[in-house]
Write a protein that holds these residues in place. Structure first.
Motif, PDB file in Angstrom:
ATOM      1  N   SER A   3      -1.139 -12.151   6.712  1.00  0.00           N
ATOM      2  CA  SER A   3      -0.858 -10.750   7.025  1.00  0.00           C
ATOM      3  C   SER A   3      -2.007  -9.857   6.631  1.00  0.00           C
ATOM      4  O   SER A   3      -2.307  -8.869   7.296  1.00  0.00           O
ATOM      5  N   THR A   4      -2.684 -10.235   5.535  1.00  0.00           N
ATOM      6  CA  THR A   4      -3.842  -9.453   5.108  1.00  0.00           C
ATOM      7  C   THR A   4      -4.938  -9.512   6.167  1.00  0.00           C
ATOM      8  O   THR A   4      -5.550  -8.503   6.500  1.00  0.00           O
ATOM      9  N   LYS A   5      -5.181 -10.702   6.729  1.00  0.00           N
ATOM     10  CA  LYS A   5      -6.217 -10.855   7.737  1.00  0.00           C
ATOM     11  C   LYS A   5      -5.903 -10.054   8.993  1.00  0.00           C
ATOM     12  O   LYS A   5      -6.785  -9.510   9.622  1.00  0.00           O
ATOM     13  N   VAL A   6      -4.611  -9.984   9.352  1.00  0.00           N
ATOM     14  CA  VAL A   6      -4.224  -9.186  10.513  1.00  0.00           C
ATOM     15  C   VAL A   6      -4.573  -7.727  10.269  1.00  0.00           C
ATOM     16  O   VAL A   6      -5.102  -7.038  11.126  1.00  0.00           O
ATOM     17  N   LYS A   7      -4.335  -7.231   9.047  1.00  0.00           N
ATOM     18  CA  LYS A   7      -4.664  -5.847   8.727  1.00  0.00           C
ATOM     19  C   LYS A   7      -6.176  -5.626   8.796  1.00  0.00           C
ATOM     20  O   LYS A   7      -6.635  -4.597   9.284  1.00  0.00           O
ATOM     21  N   VAL A   8      -6.937  -6.592   8.314  1.00  0.00           N
ATOM     22  CA  VAL A   8      -8.392  -6.490   8.384  1.00  0.00           C
ATOM     23  C   VAL A   8      -8.849  -6.429   9.828  1.00  0.00           C
ATOM     24  O   VAL A   8      -9.679  -5.596  10.211  1.00  0.00           O
ATOM     25  N   GLU A  10      -7.156  -5.431  12.428  1.00  0.00           N
ATOM     26  CA  GLU A  10      -6.765  -4.156  13.023  1.00  0.00           C
ATOM     27  C   GLU A  10      -7.709  -3.046  12.585  1.00  0.00           C
ATOM     28  O   GLU A  10      -8.084  -2.182  13.384  1.00  0.00           O
ATOM     29  N   PHE A  11      -8.091  -3.080  11.312  1.00  0.00           N
ATOM     30  CA  PHE A  11      -9.003  -2.042  10.816  1.00  0.00           C
ATOM     31  C   PHE A  11     -10.373  -2.156  11.479  1.00  0.00           C
ATOM     32  O   PHE A  11     -10.947  -1.154  11.921  1.00  0.00           O
ATOM     33  N   LEU A  12     -10.902  -3.362  11.555  1.00  0.00           N
ATOM     34  CA  LEU A  12     -12.207  -3.560  12.191  1.00  0.00           C
ATOM     35  C   LEU A  12     -12.189  -3.090  13.640  1.00  0.00           C
ATOM     36  O   LEU A  12     -13.155  -2.500  14.130  1.00  0.00           O
ATOM     37  N   ASN A  13     -11.084  -3.346  14.323  1.00  0.00           N
ATOM     38  CA  ASN A  13     -10.979  -2.991  15.736  1.00  0.00           C
ATOM     39  C   ASN A  13     -11.052  -1.486  15.966  1.00  0.00           C
ATOM     40  O   ASN A  13     -11.410  -1.033  17.053  1.00  0.00           O
ATOM     41  N   LYS A  14     -10.749  -0.697  14.932  1.00  0.00           N
ATOM     42  CA  LYS A  14     -10.785   0.763  15.061  1.00  0.00           C
ATOM     43  C   LYS A  14     -12.180   1.332  14.818  1.00  0.00           C
ATOM     44  O   LYS A  14     -12.437   2.506  15.102  1.00  0.00           O
ATOM     45  N   LEU A  15     -13.072   0.513  14.266  1.00  0.00           N
ATOM     46  CA  LEU A  15     -14.424   0.977  13.987  1.00  0.00           C
ATOM     47  C   LEU A  15     -15.299   0.876  15.234  1.00  0.00           C
ATOM     48  O   LEU A  15     -15.230  -0.116  15.964  1.00  0.00           O
ATOM     49  N   GLN A  28     -12.463 -14.192  14.337  1.00  0.00           N
ATOM     50  CA  GLN A  28     -13.372 -15.040  13.557  1.00  0.00           C
ATOM     51  C   GLN A  28     -14.087 -14.222  12.489  1.00  0.00           C
ATOM     52  O   GLN A  28     -14.247 -14.664  11.354  1.00  0.00           O
ATOM     53  N   ILE A  29     -14.540 -13.023  12.868  1.00  0.00           N
ATOM     54  CA  ILE A  29     -15.215 -12.164  11.893  1.00  0.00           C
ATOM     55  C   ILE A  29     -14.240 -11.780  10.781  1.00  0.00           C
ATOM     56  O   ILE A  29     -14.568 -11.839   9.588  1.00  0.00           O
ATOM     57  N   ALA A  30     -13.016 -11.387  11.169  1.00  0.00           N
ATOM     58  CA  ALA A  30     -12.015 -10.961  10.182  1.00  0.00           C
ATOM     59  C   ALA A  30     -11.709 -12.072   9.185  1.00  0.00           C
ATOM     60  O   ALA A  30     -11.478 -11.812   7.994  1.00  0.00           O
ATOM     61  N   GLU A  31     -11.715 -13.299   9.657  1.00  0.00           N
ATOM     62  CA  GLU A  31     -11.414 -14.422   8.765  1.00  0.00           C
ATOM     63  C   GLU A  31     -12.502 -14.646   7.721  1.00  0.00           C
ATOM     64  O   GLU A  31     -12.248 -15.265   6.689  1.00  0.00           O
ATOM     65  N   SER A  32     -13.698 -14.160   7.994  1.00  0.00           N
ATOM     66  CA  SER A  32     -14.797 -14.317   7.030  1.00  0.00           C
ATOM     67  C   SER A  32     -14.918 -13.130   6.076  1.00  0.00           C
ATOM     68  O   SER A  32     -15.672 -13.176   5.106  1.00  0.00           O
ATOM     69  N   VAL A  33     -14.174 -12.067   6.375  1.00  0.00           N
ATOM     70  CA  VAL A  33     -14.255 -10.839   5.579  1.00  0.00           C
ATOM     71  C   VAL A  33     -13.453 -10.998   4.291  1.00  0.00           C
ATOM     72  O   VAL A  33     -12.374 -11.603   4.279  1.00  0.00           O
ATOM     73  N   THR A  34     -13.991 -10.446   3.208  1.00  0.00           N
ATOM     74  CA  THR A  34     -13.259 -10.426   1.938  1.00  0.00           C
ATOM     75  C   THR A  34     -12.948  -8.988   1.555  1.00  0.00           C
ATOM     76  O   THR A  34     -13.716  -8.070   1.859  1.00  0.00           O
ATOM     77  N   GLU A  35     -11.807  -8.798   0.913  1.00  0.00           N
ATOM     78  CA  GLU A  35     -11.387  -7.481   0.453  1.00  0.00           C
ATOM     79  C   GLU A  35     -11.632  -7.361  -1.045  1.00  0.00           C
ATOM     80  O   GLU A  35     -11.546  -8.351  -1.778  1.00  0.00           O
ATOM     81  N   SER A  36     -11.912  -6.175  -1.502  1.00  0.00           N
ATOM     82  CA  SER A  36     -12.015  -5.945  -2.944  1.00  0.00           C
ATOM     83  C   SER A  36     -11.455  -4.573  -3.284  1.00  0.00           C
ATOM     84  O   SER A  36     -11.797  -3.579  -2.637  1.00  0.00           O
ATOM     85  N   ALA A 102     -18.027   3.040  -7.473  1.00  0.00           N
ATOM     86  CA  ALA A 102     -16.863   3.705  -6.900  1.00  0.00           C
ATOM     87  C   ALA A 102     -16.646   5.052  -7.582  1.00  0.00           C
ATOM     88  O   ALA A 102     -16.614   5.140  -8.810  1.00  0.00           O
ATOM     89  N   LEU A 103     -16.519   6.110  -6.768  1.00  0.00           N
ATOM     90  CA  LEU A 103     -16.219   7.441  -7.298  1.00  0.00           C
ATOM     91  C   LEU A 103     -14.712   7.679  -7.384  1.00  0.00           C
ATOM     92  O   LEU A 103     -14.267   8.644  -7.988  1.00  0.00           O
ATOM     93  N   ALA A 104     -13.954   6.819  -6.739  1.00  0.00           N
ATOM     94  CA  ALA A 104     -12.496   6.877  -6.768  1.00  0.00           C
ATOM     95  C   ALA A 104     -11.991   5.455  -6.590  1.00  0.00           C
ATOM     96  O   ALA A 104     -12.749   4.561  -6.204  1.00  0.00           O
ATOM     97  N   ASP A 105     -10.730   5.226  -6.895  1.00  0.00           N
ATOM     98  CA  ASP A 105     -10.155   3.913  -6.602  1.00  0.00           C
ATOM     99  C   ASP A 105     -10.351   3.624  -5.118  1.00  0.00           C
ATOM    100  O   ASP A 105      -9.958   4.438  -4.270  1.00  0.00           O
ATOM    101  N   SER A 106     -10.936   2.485  -4.812  1.00  0.00           N
ATOM    102  CA  SER A 106     -11.361   2.221  -3.431  1.00  0.00           C
ATOM    103  C   SER A 106     -10.964   0.819  -2.988  1.00  0.00           C
ATOM    104  O   SER A 106     -10.814  -0.095  -3.806  1.00  0.00           O
ATOM    105  N   LEU A 107     -10.819   0.677  -1.688  1.00  0.00           N
ATOM    106  CA  LEU A 107     -10.625  -0.632  -1.071  1.00  0.00           C
ATOM    107  C   LEU A 107     -11.791  -0.858  -0.118  1.00  0.00           C
ATOM    108  O   LEU A 107     -12.035  -0.046   0.776  1.00  0.00           O
ATOM    109  N   LEU A 108     -12.505  -1.953  -0.333  1.00  0.00           N
ATOM    110  CA  LEU A 108     -13.694  -2.256   0.450  1.00  0.00           C
ATOM    111  C   LEU A 108     -13.520  -3.579   1.182  1.00  0.00           C
ATOM    112  O   LEU A 108     -12.832  -4.490   0.722  1.00  0.00           O
ATOM    113  N   LEU A 109     -14.153  -3.654   2.335  1.00  0.00           N
ATOM    114  CA  LEU A 109     -14.301  -4.917   3.046  1.00  0.00           C
ATOM    115  C   LEU A 109     -15.753  -5.351   2.944  1.00  0.00           C
ATOM    116  O   LEU A 109     -16.657  -4.521   3.071  1.00  0.00           O
ATOM    117  N   HIS A 110     -15.972  -6.636   2.722  1.00  0.00           N
ATOM    118  CA  HIS A 110     -17.327  -7.170   2.720  1.00  0.00           C
ATOM    119  C   HIS A 110     -17.469  -8.126   3.898  1.00  0.00           C
ATOM    120  O   HIS A 110     -16.748  -9.113   4.003  1.00  0.00           O
TER     121      HIS A 110
END
Length: 227
Positions: A3-8, A10-15, A28-36, A102-110
Motif C-alpha cells: 500500500s505504501t508503494k501505491v501511495k508513492v 500516485e504521488f510521483l504521477n502527480k509530479l 518500476q521506479i516507485a518500487e525502487s523509491v525509499t521513504e524517510s 529538515a526545517l519541519a517534520d518532513s516526509l521525503l522520497l529518495h
C-alpha cells in the motif's frame, strides 16, 4: 508495504517530471523509491556525503546550506512540498557540496540514480523534463546572484514579501521559515533583516507580529521595491 508503494506511485504521477511515464515504468521506479520520515532539525545529508540519487519533499521543508570557515551559515535554498533536490550532483557523480536539514517534520522520497538513468535511456520526454528542471534551478541561482549584486537589502526583502502576490492593503502572509533562515536565504545578516522590517514598518508599509506580516500600503511597497 504494497500500500505504501501505491501511495508513492500516485504521488510521483502527480509530479511534472513523472506524469507522462507509462504506468508499468512508473511502477518500476516507485518500487525502487525509499521513504524517510525526518524530524525537524534532523540532518538529511552532510557536505561531502556521496550523492546516490535525489530527494522529493512530500510534506515539510528542507534547508540546503553550507557553513563558512568562520562558522557562519549560508542558506542556499529552501525546498518545499512537491519539489526536489540533489539531481545535478547525481548526474555529476560528485559528493554533496551543501548540507540538507529538515526545517519541519518532513516526509521525503529518495529516487536512486540508477532508476533515473534507466528511465532516461527509455524515454526522451523524461530526459527533456529532467533537463528543464535543472535549467530552472540554474536560472533561479543566476537570479539570486543578480539580486545579491544589483538589489539593495530592502529590495530583496520586499521582493520576497511580494512573491505571495498580495492584491490589496490589509492582506497578511506568514513567513514559512524563521527570520534567521530567511535572512540567510536573502544574503542578509539577521540584524540587517530585522532593521529592514523595522524600517518598512516605520514607513507604515507593513506591520510585523512575529512571523505574520501585514501589507499596509501595497502600492508604495511596490514602488519602493523598484528603487
Amino acid at each position: 508495504m504494497a500500500s505504501t508503494k501505491v501511495k508513492v506511485e500516485e504521488f510521483l504521477n502527480k509530479l511534472p517530471l513523472f506524469n507522462e511515464i507509462p504506468p508499468e515504468e512508473l511502477k518500476q521506479i516507485a518500487e525502487s523509491v525509499t521513504e524517510s520520515h525526518v524530524a525537524r532539525g534532523e540532518i538529511i545529508f552532510r557536505r561531502g556525503d556521496p550523492c546516490v540519487g535525489f530527494h522529493i519533499v512530500i510534506y515539510g521543508q528542507v534547508k540546503l546550506a553550507f557553513t563558512s570557515p568562520d562558522g557562519n551559515e549560508k542558506v542556499v535554498e529552501i525546498i518545499g512540498p512537491g519539489h526536489s533536490f540533489g539531481e545535478a550532483l547525481m548526474f555529476m557523480e560528485k559528493p554533496y557540496i551543501v548540507a540538507a536539514q529538515a526545517l519541519a517534520d518532513s516526509l521525503l522520497l529518495h529516487v536512486p540514480k540508477q532508476a533515473v538513468f534507466d528511465e532516461l535511456e527509455r524515454d526522451t520526454k523524461f530526459a527533456r523534463k529532467m533537463l528543464a528542471g535543472l535549467s530552472r534551478r540554474l536560472h533561479g541561482l543566476i537570479s539570486d546572484v543578480e539580486a545579491y549584486s544589483l538589489s539593495s537589502g530592502a529590495q530583496r526583502v520586499i521582493g520576497y514579501l511580494l512573491k505571495s502576490e498580495p492584491q490589496q492593503d490589509g492582506e497578511q502572509l506568514t513567513l514559512a521559515v524563521s527570520k534567521t533562515v530567511l535572512a540567510s536565504r536573502l544574503n542578509l545578516t539577521p540584524e540587517h533583516f530585522s532593521r529592514i522590517l523595522h524600517d518598512l514598518a516605520a514607513k507604515q508599509l507593513i506591520s510585523v507580529d512575529g512571523r505574520t506580516i501585514t501589507i499596509l500600503n501595497i502600492e508604495k511597497l511596490r514602488s519602493y521595491e523598484g528603487r
